[in-house]
Design a protein around this motif. Structure first.
Motif, PDB file in Angstrom:
ATOM      1  N   LEU A  48      41.457  -8.718  -0.325  1.00 38.63           N
ATOM      2  CA  LEU A  48      41.309  -8.282  -1.713  1.00 38.63           C
ATOM      3  C   LEU A  48      41.289  -6.761  -1.730  1.00 38.63           C
ATOM      4  N   ARG A  49      41.872  -6.167  -2.727  1.00 40.54           N
ATOM      5  CA  ARG A  49      41.916  -4.696  -2.816  1.00 40.54           C
ATOM      6  C   ARG A  49      40.503  -4.128  -2.850  1.00 40.54           C
ATOM      7  N   SER A  50      39.585  -4.850  -3.484  1.00 37.67           N
ATOM      8  CA  SER A  50      38.194  -4.396  -3.570  1.00 37.67           C
ATOM      9  C   SER A  50      37.491  -4.385  -2.209  1.00 37.67           C
ATOM     10  N   ALA A  51      38.047  -5.068  -1.203  1.00 35.11           N
ATOM     11  CA  ALA A  51      37.463  -5.092   0.138  1.00 35.11           C
ATOM     12  C   ALA A  51      37.895  -3.893   0.982  1.00 35.11           C
ATOM     13  N   TYR A  52      38.855  -3.119   0.477  1.00 32.64           N
ATOM     14  CA  TYR A  52      39.430  -1.985   1.213  1.00 32.64           C
ATOM     15  C   TYR A  52      38.807  -0.675   0.737  1.00 32.64           C
ATOM     16  N   GLU A  53      38.352   0.126   1.694  1.00 33.00           N
ATOM     17  CA  GLU A  53      37.888   1.481   1.416  1.00 33.00           C
ATOM     18  C   GLU A  53      38.618   2.402   2.384  1.00 33.00           C
ATOM     19  N   GLY A  54      39.287   3.425   1.867  1.00 30.97           N
ATOM     20  CA  GLY A  54      40.040   4.309   2.739  1.00 30.97           C
ATOM     21  C   GLY A  54      39.679   5.764   2.553  1.00 30.97           C
ATOM     22  N   THR A  55      39.859   6.536   3.620  1.00 27.53           N
ATOM     23  CA  THR A  55      39.685   7.986   3.561  1.00 27.53           C
ATOM     24  C   THR A  55      40.919   8.630   4.180  1.00 27.53           C
ATOM     25  N   GLY A  56      41.172   9.863   3.830  1.00 26.00           N
ATOM     26  CA  GLY A  56      42.340  10.572   4.328  1.00 26.00           C
ATOM     27  C   GLY A  56      43.496  10.407   3.372  1.00 26.00           C
ATOM     28  N   GLN A  57      44.493  11.234   3.564  1.00 26.72           N
ATOM     29  CA  GLN A  57      45.633  11.224   2.658  1.00 26.72           C
ATOM     30  C   GLN A  57      46.726  10.281   3.151  1.00 26.72           C
ATOM     31  N   LEU A  58      47.148   9.407   2.256  1.00 28.73           N
ATOM     32  CA  LEU A  58      48.247   8.496   2.550  1.00 28.73           C
ATOM     33  C   LEU A  58      49.443   8.866   1.690  1.00 28.73           C
ATOM     34  N   GLY A  59      50.609   8.801   2.272  1.00 30.32           N
ATOM     35  CA  GLY A  59      51.849   8.892   1.525  1.00 30.32           C
ATOM     36  C   GLY A  59      52.339   7.469   1.316  1.00 30.32           C
TER      37      GLY A  59
END
Length: 135
Positions: A48-59
């Motif tokens: 689920l998108r709500s289960a994802y936490e990200g840091t840093g820049q993504l292209g």
């Protein structure tokens, strides 16, 4: 206690954390996955998108996200789901077993099919999720 997994790109600039179990796990042999992974297939999990936490820049290119520093493909982030390249996990994903294979007509002849997994000629059927076809 919930299952928590962490991972990131090759250089460490893009990191992520996943909470809970994946919705589904698969292998894809399509040409796009082969090109973006540089391998004969792609091994991924969908949370689920709500289960994802990200840091840093993504292209992002064609819906696939990558670290802007090293170029490692990390995820495909959609409004409702996060598809994670399982090779990006910090711990080996040995407990995550694919339940299906996509684009089996493109599977390398030397690579045996996953006998326990559901097989799809192309993308998964839209009817299975009640929506658009997806990995």
């Amino acid at each position: 206690m919930s299952d928590v997994r962490t991972g990131g790109c090759l250089c460490g600039a893009a990191r992520f954390r996943l909470n809970g179990l994946p919705l589904r796990i698969g292998v894809c042999h399509c040409q796009d996955c082969r090109r973006t992974s540089g391998s004969a297939f792609n091994f991924f999990g969908v949370w689920l998108r709500s289960a994802y936490e990200g840091t840093g820049q993504l292209g992002t290119f064609a819906g696939r996200s990558f670290c802007v520093t090293c170029g490692s493909r990390v995820a495909s982030l959609r409004a409702d789901e996060a598809e994670i390249m399982l090779g990006c996990l910090d711990e080996a994903p040995s407990d995550l077993i694919p339940a299906y294979e996509l684009w089996i007509g493109r599977r390398e002849p030397w690579l045996l099919n996953l006998q326990w997994a559901e097989q799809f000629e192309h993308d998964r059927e839209a009817a299975q999720d009640g929506g658009a076809a997806s990995p």
